[in-house]
Design an enzyme around this catalytic site. Structure first.
Site, PDB file in Angstrom:
ATOM      1  N   LYS A  40       0.839  -1.202   0.000  1.00  0.00           N
ATOM      2  CA  LYS A  40       0.000   0.000   0.000  1.00  0.00           C
ATOM      3  C   LYS A  40       0.874   1.252   0.000  1.00  0.00           C
ATOM      4  O   LYS A  40       1.947   1.280   0.600  1.00  0.00           O
ATOM      5  CB  LYS A  40      -0.904   0.003   1.235  1.00  0.00           C
ATOM      6  CG  LYS A  40      -1.882   1.174   1.307  1.00  0.00           C
ATOM      7  CD  LYS A  40      -2.733   1.112   2.571  1.00  0.00           C
ATOM      8  CE  LYS A  40      -1.974   1.625   3.778  1.00  0.00           C
ATOM      9  NZ  LYS A  40      -1.769   3.100   3.734  1.00  0.00           N
ATOM     10  N   LYS A  45       7.622   1.031   1.580  1.00  0.00           N
ATOM     11  CA  LYS A  45       8.280   0.168   0.587  1.00  0.00           C
ATOM     12  C   LYS A  45       9.678   0.664   0.256  1.00  0.00           C
ATOM     13  O   LYS A  45      10.608  -0.133   0.135  1.00  0.00           O
ATOM     14  CB  LYS A  45       7.441   0.103  -0.684  1.00  0.00           C
ATOM     15  CG  LYS A  45       6.114  -0.611  -0.545  1.00  0.00           C
ATOM     16  CD  LYS A  45       5.381  -0.654  -1.865  1.00  0.00           C
ATOM     17  CE  LYS A  45       5.084   0.734  -2.417  1.00  0.00           C
ATOM     18  NZ  LYS A  45       4.239   1.549  -1.508  1.00  0.00           N
ATOM     19  N   LYS A  71       7.245   9.601  -8.242  1.00  0.00           N
ATOM     20  CA  LYS A  71       7.779  10.434  -7.156  1.00  0.00           C
ATOM     21  C   LYS A  71       9.298  10.354  -7.088  1.00  0.00           C
ATOM     22  O   LYS A  71       9.949  11.211  -6.500  1.00  0.00           O
ATOM     23  CB  LYS A  71       7.141   9.978  -5.833  1.00  0.00           C
ATOM     24  CG  LYS A  71       7.339  10.928  -4.668  1.00  0.00           C
ATOM     25  CD  LYS A  71       6.327  10.661  -3.564  1.00  0.00           C
ATOM     26  CE  LYS A  71       6.712   9.491  -2.691  1.00  0.00           C
ATOM     27  NZ  LYS A  71       6.217   8.191  -3.068  1.00  0.00           N
ATOM     28  N   ASP A 158      -0.659   0.134  -4.490  1.00  0.00           N
ATOM     29  CA  ASP A 158      -1.457  -1.048  -4.810  1.00  0.00           C
ATOM     30  C   ASP A 158      -1.396  -1.299  -6.314  1.00  0.00           C
ATOM     31  O   ASP A 158      -1.162  -0.387  -7.101  1.00  0.00           O
ATOM     32  CB  ASP A 158      -2.913  -0.788  -4.372  1.00  0.00           C
ATOM     33  CG  ASP A 158      -3.777  -2.026  -4.438  1.00  0.00           C
ATOM     34  OD1 ASP A 158      -3.254  -3.094  -4.786  1.00  0.00           O
ATOM     35  OD2 ASP A 158      -4.976  -1.913  -4.154  1.00  0.00           O
TER      36      ASP A 158
END
Length: 299
Positions: A40, A45, A71, A158
């Site tokens: 998510k 991550k 990003k 996701d």
């Protein structure tokens, strides 16, 4: 990479009803162990990927981390700054990739980890899968994968789009980062379904879940038991991990005497060794959306 098209050269479907970017077989990564990290948005991550890359490097392996988020902040704790993306540098040469040099888009980070930020198309346009494909193609053209032992794809949020599932076409094992809460477990369920779909036509298999930013793991473990998943590691909600991002550094550069740092460093090293040695693939049985609401919901 091409979109599925009746006239296209590569036409096998990636799951029923799939219309998405497909891998050119000649672009397959060979010789390295390849991991794709999903979870998510905001679950950690990039922190997980960067510390795992650092841990692999500490074990003596040559590591390449590829950030797959517009990003483009996947590798900044390794390099200490935001790096130009593959799409940025391709745009400067009007997408004539033959004019690029490796140093234009690949940068050395902490402990020799090599870092690439794929970037992404402008908002509302293009396909993330194309970006991943062009990145891998560049790395192969410049023979940068030949001296690599481990490749880690850090993929945004996701999986709702076949484009951003594209790293699964390259990976040997997929890892899912989740906290002990409903939203991240719900996302993990969808990601597991995406990995199952890719596994029909590609070599990728689910390795397991990394519990992150969580004091407890009871809900993750309960869900894992019900769906055939396995928890590979547990990183607690330690303030030093948050501060490492603010300091633009990996956990291995933090003071080991700080609360939780030595424990987290040891857990990353243990996880890296386990992944390097090889983890058995998991065949999970993801739940339907309504079922997961009932499973995780409160009475």
């Amino acid at each position: 990479m091409n979109l599925i098209d009746p006239k296209a050269k590569f036409t096998p479907p990636d799951g029923e009803g799939s219309v998405q970017v497909q891998l050119d077989p000649s672009d397959k990564i060979k010789g390295a162990k390849v991991f794709a990290v999903y979870g998510k948005g905001g679950i950690g991550k990039s922190t997980t990927s960067s510390n795992l890359s650092a841990a692999f490097s500490k074990l003596g392996h040559r590591v390449l981390q590829i950030g797959c988020d517009p990003k483009h902040d996947s590798t900044f704790t390794l390099t200490k700054k935001l790096m130009p993306t593959v799409i940025d540098v391709l745009e400067t040469v009007e997408f004539h990739s033959e004019e690029l040099r490796p140093e234009d888009y690949m940068f050395e980070g902490y402990n020799g980890v090599m870092c690439v930020e794929a970037g992404g198309p402008p908002a509302g346009t293009g396909c993330g899968g194309y970006v991943v494909g062009q990145t891998v193609k560049l790395l192969k053209q410049h023979h940068l994968l030949e001296d690599t032992d481990v490749v880690i794809f850090d993929v945004l949020g996701d999986v709702v789009c076949g484009g951003f599932a594209a790293p699964l076409q390259h990976a040997d094992r997929a890892l899912v980062v989740a906290a002990n809460d409903f939203d991240s477990i719900f996302a993990m369920n969808r990601i597991a379904a995406a990995i199952n779909a890719k596994a029909k036509n590609y070599d990728v298999r689910l390795a397991g879940v990394i519990a992150n930013r969580s004091r407890e793991t009871d809900e993750i473990d309960r869900f894992a038991e019900a769906t055939g998943l396995k928890r590979l590691a547990h990183f607690r909600d330690v303030d030093a991990i948050r501060r490492s991002r603010l300091k633009k550094c990996t956990l291995f550069e933090m003071d080991a005497s700080d609360e939780g740092v030595a424990e987290a460093q040891a857990e990353y090293l243990r996880l890296a060794k386990e992944l390097w040695d090889g983890v058995d693939p998991i065949k999970s049985q993801p739940m339907k959306d309504r079922d997961i609401f009932d499973f995780l919901g409160f009475e």
